[in-house]
Write a protein that holds these residues in place. Structure first.
Motif, mmCIF file in Angstrom:
data_model
loop_
_atom_site.group_PDB
_atom_site.id
_atom_site.type_symbol
_atom_site.label_atom_id
_atom_site.label_comp_id
_atom_site.label_asym_id
_atom_site.label_seq_id
_atom_site.Cartn_x
_atom_site.Cartn_y
_atom_site.Cartn_z
ATOM 1 N N ARG A 125 -30.818 19.058 -47.433
ATOM 2 C CA ARG A 125 -31.319 17.683 -47.451
ATOM 3 C C ARG A 125 -31.327 17.174 -48.882
ATOM 4 O O ARG A 125 -31.767 17.860 -49.802
ATOM 5 N N LEU A 126 -30.835 15.939 -49.055
ATOM 6 C CA LEU A 126 -30.834 15.270 -50.347
ATOM 7 C C LEU A 126 -31.714 14.032 -50.241
ATOM 8 O O LEU A 126 -31.507 13.192 -49.369
ATOM 9 N N GLU A 127 -32.713 13.930 -51.131
ATOM 10 C CA GLU A 127 -33.620 12.790 -51.150
ATOM 11 C C GLU A 127 -33.551 12.119 -52.515
ATOM 12 O O GLU A 127 -33.555 12.803 -53.542
ATOM 13 N N VAL A 128 -33.509 10.790 -52.531
ATOM 14 C CA VAL A 128 -33.384 10.043 -53.774
ATOM 15 C C VAL A 128 -34.432 8.943 -53.811
ATOM 16 O O VAL A 128 -34.619 8.202 -52.835
ATOM 17 N N LEU A 129 -35.106 8.831 -54.957
ATOM 18 C CA LEU A 129 -36.064 7.764 -55.210
ATOM 19 C C LEU A 129 -35.483 6.822 -56.248
ATOM 20 O O LEU A 129 -34.990 7.264 -57.299
ATOM 21 N N ASP A 130 -35.505 5.513 -55.960
ATOM 22 C CA ASP A 130 -35.055 4.521 -56.932
ATOM 23 C C ASP A 130 -35.893 3.264 -56.752
ATOM 24 O O ASP A 130 -35.639 2.461 -55.854
ATOM 25 N N VAL B 13 -23.955 14.579 -52.339
ATOM 26 C CA VAL B 13 -24.247 13.775 -53.536
ATOM 27 C C VAL B 13 -23.249 12.624 -53.641
ATOM 28 O O VAL B 13 -23.620 11.480 -53.941
ATOM 29 N N GLU B 14 -21.980 12.911 -53.375
ATOM 30 C CA GLU B 14 -20.948 11.870 -53.439
ATOM 31 C C GLU B 14 -21.200 10.778 -52.409
ATOM 32 O O GLU B 14 -21.114 9.568 -52.722
ATOM 33 N N ASP B 15 -21.525 11.165 -51.174
ATOM 34 C CA ASP B 15 -21.792 10.170 -50.141
ATOM 35 C C ASP B 15 -23.078 9.402 -50.421
ATOM 36 O O ASP B 15 -23.193 8.215 -50.072
ATOM 37 N N MET B 16 -24.049 10.054 -51.038
ATOM 38 C CA MET B 16 -25.285 9.358 -51.391
ATOM 39 C C MET B 16 -25.011 8.277 -52.436
ATOM 40 O O MET B 16 -25.539 7.156 -52.345
ATOM 41 N N ARG B 17 -24.179 8.593 -53.403
ATOM 42 C CA ARG B 17 -23.808 7.578 -54.399
ATOM 43 C C ARG B 17 -23.140 6.381 -53.716
ATOM 44 O O ARG B 17 -23.409 5.216 -54.045
ATOM 45 N N ALA B 18 -22.235 6.675 -52.784
ATOM 46 C CA ALA B 18 -21.527 5.610 -52.069
ATOM 47 C C ALA B 18 -22.484 4.785 -51.216
ATOM 48 O O ALA B 18 -22.373 3.546 -51.141
ATOM 49 N N LEU B 19 -23.448 5.441 -50.566
ATOM 50 C CA LEU B 19 -24.440 4.747 -49.752
ATOM 51 C C LEU B 19 -25.276 3.793 -50.610
ATOM 52 O O LEU B 19 -25.477 2.627 -50.245
ATOM 53 N N MET B 20 -25.759 4.280 -51.744
ATOM 54 C CA MET B 20 -26.588 3.460 -52.612
ATOM 55 C C MET B 20 -25.786 2.284 -53.170
ATOM 56 O O MET B 20 -26.308 1.166 -53.271
ATOM 57 N N ALA B 21 -24.529 2.517 -53.494
ATOM 58 C CA ALA B 21 -23.670 1.434 -54.001
ATOM 59 C C ALA B 21 -23.436 0.384 -52.926
ATOM 60 O O ALA B 21 -23.416 -0.821 -53.204
ATOM 61 N N THR C 41 -22.770 15.124 -63.833
ATOM 62 C CA THR C 41 -22.228 13.894 -63.252
ATOM 63 C C THR C 41 -20.893 14.122 -62.603
ATOM 64 O O THR C 41 -20.512 13.423 -61.676
ATOM 65 N N ASP C 42 -20.136 15.124 -63.083
ATOM 66 C CA ASP C 42 -18.868 15.483 -62.424
ATOM 67 C C ASP C 42 -19.125 16.671 -61.535
ATOM 68 O O ASP C 42 -19.182 17.803 -61.984
ATOM 69 N N LEU C 43 -19.287 16.430 -60.273
ATOM 70 C CA LEU C 43 -19.683 17.479 -59.356
ATOM 71 C C LEU C 43 -18.476 18.225 -58.828
ATOM 72 O O LEU C 43 -17.458 17.621 -58.503
ATOM 73 N N VAL D 52 -31.670 16.888 -58.909
ATOM 74 C CA VAL D 52 -30.284 16.484 -59.113
ATOM 75 C C VAL D 52 -30.293 15.352 -60.140
ATOM 76 O O VAL D 52 -30.738 14.244 -59.832
ATOM 77 N N PRO D 53 -29.833 15.584 -61.343
ATOM 78 C CA PRO D 53 -29.869 14.539 -62.369
ATOM 79 C C PRO D 53 -28.813 13.469 -62.136
ATOM 80 O O PRO D 53 -27.809 13.696 -61.461
ATOM 81 N N GLY D 54 -29.066 12.278 -62.694
ATOM 82 C CA GLY D 54 -28.081 11.209 -62.655
ATOM 83 C C GLY D 54 -27.954 10.500 -61.341
ATOM 84 O O GLY D 54 -26.959 9.819 -61.088
ATOM 85 N N LEU D 55 -28.975 10.616 -60.464
ATOM 86 C CA LEU D 55 -28.926 9.981 -59.148
ATOM 87 C C LEU D 55 -30.250 9.272 -58.915
ATOM 88 O O LEU D 55 -31.275 9.913 -58.672
ATOM 89 N N GLY D 56 -30.263 7.925 -59.020
ATOM 90 C CA GLY D 56 -31.490 7.177 -58.897
ATOM 91 C C GLY D 56 -32.461 7.528 -60.008
ATOM 92 O O GLY D 56 -32.081 8.047 -61.062
#
Length: 227
Positions: free
Chosen positions: A180-185, A215-223, A13-15, A163-167
């Motif tokens: 490429r980073l892909e997230v399913l939620d 990963v950081e920008d993906m968290r911000a995008l989802m938020a 979680t702390d990248l 990548v754990p802890g993301l979606g």
């Protein structure tokens, strides 16, 4: 087809913002993101036509509607890639598209930066898909994600890790010259692709730092899109 990877760790979680290793030097590519990404709008339009047929088929099935905790963005370029820009160059959203459909809403943005002689050029794509009828879980990780396939990483292959802890589930694909980073939620699928091009003698990016920034920008995008 990309089979489900083994969990390799290294994505807590702390990248980390830096890494010791550098990627292989990418081969010489196009001159800059403005040319490299100029096909984005046309590619999205073609892919949209393909989606129309797919969605019609999906409407025939009475599957339970997947949970969607995110809103549709008409202009996805308004959400900046702050961390990726800090790890590469300042990227700006250059072209945005979106479409709403009874079965699926999608939004797309291509990011680029001015070409600088003797330096690597960077580009990025962001895609958000909201599946309102068919559950995307069965297809997630099977290959290029929807309209994300219009980018330079459309072909399958590369090193993939979870990548754990993301979606609910997240996959990072690494290839020479990009990630490429892909997230399913639930019914939402997010995709962020970052690529770099340029002369073989240009300084290589810190690939691990770029991936951590993704990963950081993906968290911000989802938020930013969460209802």
């Amino acid at each position: 087809m990309i089979s489900e990877p083994e969990l390799e760790g290294g994505w807590g979680t702390d990248l980390p913002s830096t890494a010791a290793e550098e990627p292989d030097t990418p081969s010489e590519g196009v001159r800059g993101p403005r040319r490299a990404w100029s096909w984005a709008l046309g590619g999205a339009a073609v892919a949209s036509a393909v989606w129309a047929g797919v969605l019609t088929a999906q409407d025939r099935f009475g599957e339970p509607a997947p949970r969607i905790a995110y809103r549709h963005a008409e202009d996805l370029c308004k959400i900046k890639l702050t961390a990726v820009s800090a790890s590469t160059v300042q990227l700006t959203g250059e072209s945005a598209r979106h479409e709403e459909h009874p079965a699926l809403d999608w939004a797309f943005c291509a990011h680029g930066a001015p070409y600088v002689e003797g330096r690597l050029s960077y580009g990025a794509e962001v895609l958000v898909q909201l599946h309102k009828k068919a559950d995307p879980r069965t297809e997630f990780g099977a290959g290029p994600t929807g309209l994300g396939g219009i980018g330079g990483m459309a072909s399958s292959g590369g090193d993939v890790e979870q990548v754990p802890g993301l979606g609910e589930r997240a996959l990072l694909t690494r290839r020479v010259g990009g990630s490429r980073l892909e997230v399913l939620d639930g019914g939402a699928v997010f995709s962020l692709t970052v690529q770099w091009y340029g002369r073989s003698d240009a300084a290589d990016p810190d690939e691990a730092a770029v991936q951590a920034a993704m990963v950081e920008d993906m968290r911000a995008l989802m938020a930013a899109l969460r209802k």
